[in-house]
Design a protein around this motif. Structure first.
Motif, mmCIF file in Angstrom:
data_model
loop_
_atom_site.group_PDB
_atom_site.id
_atom_site.type_symbol
_atom_site.label_atom_id
_atom_site.label_comp_id
_atom_site.label_asym_id
_atom_site.label_seq_id
_atom_site.Cartn_x
_atom_site.Cartn_y
_atom_site.Cartn_z
ATOM 1 N N LEU A 158 28.341 46.051 50.507
ATOM 2 C CA LEU A 158 29.567 46.794 50.233
ATOM 3 C C LEU A 158 30.710 45.882 49.800
ATOM 4 C CD1 LEU A 158 29.625 49.433 53.118
ATOM 5 C CD2 LEU A 158 29.767 49.943 50.675
ATOM 6 N N GLY A 211 26.019 54.932 57.343
ATOM 7 C CA GLY A 211 27.281 55.643 57.570
ATOM 8 C C GLY A 211 28.289 54.804 58.339
ATOM 9 N N LEU A 229 30.514 59.356 47.141
ATOM 10 C CA LEU A 229 29.532 58.794 48.073
ATOM 11 C C LEU A 229 28.116 58.879 47.512
ATOM 12 C CD1 LEU A 229 28.759 57.681 50.883
ATOM 13 C CD2 LEU A 229 28.639 60.043 51.672
ATOM 14 N N THR A 230 27.734 60.067 47.010
ATOM 15 C CA THR A 230 26.343 60.290 46.601
ATOM 16 C C THR A 230 26.027 59.778 45.199
ATOM 17 O OG1 THR A 230 26.948 62.531 45.853
ATOM 18 C CG2 THR A 230 26.102 62.283 48.105
ATOM 19 N N ARG A 271 37.349 58.996 41.322
ATOM 20 C CA ARG A 271 38.331 59.907 41.925
ATOM 21 C C ARG A 271 39.379 60.329 40.893
ATOM 22 N NH1 ARG A 271 37.795 55.949 46.118
ATOM 23 N NH2 ARG A 271 36.634 56.781 47.905
ATOM 24 N N ILE A 275 29.722 52.005 55.994
ATOM 25 C CA ILE A 275 30.717 52.537 55.058
ATOM 26 C C ILE A 275 32.018 52.856 55.785
ATOM 27 C CG2 ILE A 275 31.255 54.470 53.515
ATOM 28 C CD1 ILE A 275 28.286 54.600 52.821
ATOM 29 N N GLU A 299 34.814 53.411 42.278
ATOM 30 C CA GLU A 299 35.113 54.571 43.125
ATOM 31 C C GLU A 299 36.477 55.150 42.773
ATOM 32 O OE1 GLU A 299 34.750 53.340 47.141
ATOM 33 O OE2 GLU A 299 32.558 53.201 47.089
ATOM 34 N N THR A 327 28.610 55.256 45.493
ATOM 35 C CA THR A 327 28.424 54.284 46.578
ATOM 36 C C THR A 327 26.961 54.122 46.962
ATOM 37 O OG1 THR A 327 30.609 54.918 47.425
ATOM 38 C CG2 THR A 327 29.189 53.625 48.869
ATOM 39 N N LEU A 328 26.287 55.228 47.299
ATOM 40 C CA LEU A 328 24.899 55.124 47.754
ATOM 41 C C LEU A 328 23.957 54.555 46.696
ATOM 42 C CD1 LEU A 328 24.458 58.328 49.954
ATOM 43 C CD2 LEU A 328 24.832 55.974 50.673
ATOM 44 N N THR A 350 35.824 51.055 55.156
ATOM 45 C CA THR A 350 36.935 51.859 54.633
ATOM 46 C C THR A 350 38.057 52.040 55.643
ATOM 47 O OG1 THR A 350 35.751 53.884 55.303
ATOM 48 C CG2 THR A 350 35.453 53.113 53.028
ATOM 49 N N SER A 397 35.128 63.341 47.396
ATOM 50 C CA SER A 397 34.652 62.250 48.242
ATOM 51 C C SER A 397 33.133 62.272 48.359
ATOM 52 C CB SER A 397 35.292 62.347 49.635
ATOM 53 O OG SER A 397 36.696 62.226 49.559
ATOM 54 N N TRP A 398 32.550 63.493 48.425
ATOM 55 C CA TRP A 398 31.094 63.607 48.498
ATOM 56 C C TRP A 398 30.444 63.116 47.202
ATOM 57 C CZ3 TRP A 398 27.381 63.940 51.876
ATOM 58 C CH2 TRP A 398 26.106 64.370 51.474
#
Length: 266
Positions: A152, A81, A174-175, A164, A84, A160, A178-179, A88, A170-171
């Motif tokens: 990253l 966390g 991320l899930t 969007r 990231i 990403e 990104t992750l 950003t 955003s969640w």
């Protein structure tokens, strides 16, 4: 392909020999039947059998593994966390946060151990498993942040942005973007942090309390009474496990390029 000069190859072999010859000798002596540990008297597995039957060593091993798993897990949760967030965010604050977070990596371990001990004493914290876990998190957290941030910076931000544009929250980004793309770095950081925690002696020596003996502390207590074949066998096991974890960590970080499987996460 350009051929490497023979002098470079020779120098590389000498460096490898310098680094790993003591390890090879240690592992070889762990199979020595001699009780003196140096003179070769034959091949045997008896020292490993004695290790497996030593209750104190087994308890220390369990303590080390449990502490390494907990400290590594907490460092991963906080470190991913933080990494990231740092990538950003922009501004002067990020530079200060970077410096503060990376400071434990450059501070000598003995100073870090003394500083942690002073903090625990001033706060009247009982020394034990909890203080060891906190101490290990102090050097595991910046290690995790460095590895995850390196991954990253290799990721293409267009994935990403595309998610969007397609309506992902955003969640979801991320899930689902990104992750998953960070998974090799997360596994690599976890294995490397687990290895560092499992092998740590200096910080653990200062912050450990009664009844919280780890494997490195147990090895140190055994060496104080003299080098025995059991110490060679135990040291050989720790070296092999550490090298396997580090090798697997490197493999996971280098195994796949960031662009190898992006499409499966959209």
């Amino acid at each position: 392909m350009k051929r490497m000069p023979s002098s470079f190859i020779l120098m590389s072999l000498l460096v490898m020999l310098f680094l790993y010859l003591p390890v090879v000798i240690l592992i070889g002596l762990s199979f020595n039947a001699s009780t003196m540990g140096v003179a070769w008297k034959g091949f045997t597995f008896q020292w490993y059998e004695k290790l497996a039957m030593d209750r104190a060593i087994l308890e220390a091993t369990v303590n080390s593994v449990v502490i390494a798993i907990i400290s590594t897990g907490l460092a991963l949760i906080l470190g991913v966390g933080t990494a990231i967030g740092l990538e950003t965010r922009q501004g002067v604050q990020r530079a200060w946060v970077n410096m503060i977070l990376l400071l434990p990596l450059v501070i000598p371990e003995i100073l870090l151990g003394v500083a942690l001990l002073m903090v625990f004493v001033l706060c009247q914290v009982h020394l034990g498993f909890g203080t060891i876990i906190i101490g290990h998190m102090v050097f595991n957290l910046p290690l995790t942040i460095v590895i995850v941030r390196a991954r990253l910076r290799k990721l293409d931000p267009a994935w990403e942005d595309a998610a969007r544009d397609l309506g992902a929250t955003s969640w979801d980004v991320l899930t689902r973007i990104t992750l998953p793309l960070l998974r090799p770095a997360i596994w690599g950081a976890g294995l490397l942090g687990f290895t560092v925690s499992l092998d740590d002696f200096v910080v653990t020596f200062f912050v450990a309390g009664p009844g919280s003996t780890t494997l490195p502390l147990k090895v140190f207590s055994m060496i104080r009474t003299g080098m025995t074949p059991e110490v060679n066998a135990l040291s050989a096991v720790m070296v092999v496990v550490s090298m396997l974890c580090v090798g697997l960590s490197w493999f996971l970080q280098e195994r796949s390029a960031p662009a190898s499987s992006e499409s499966s996460y959209l």
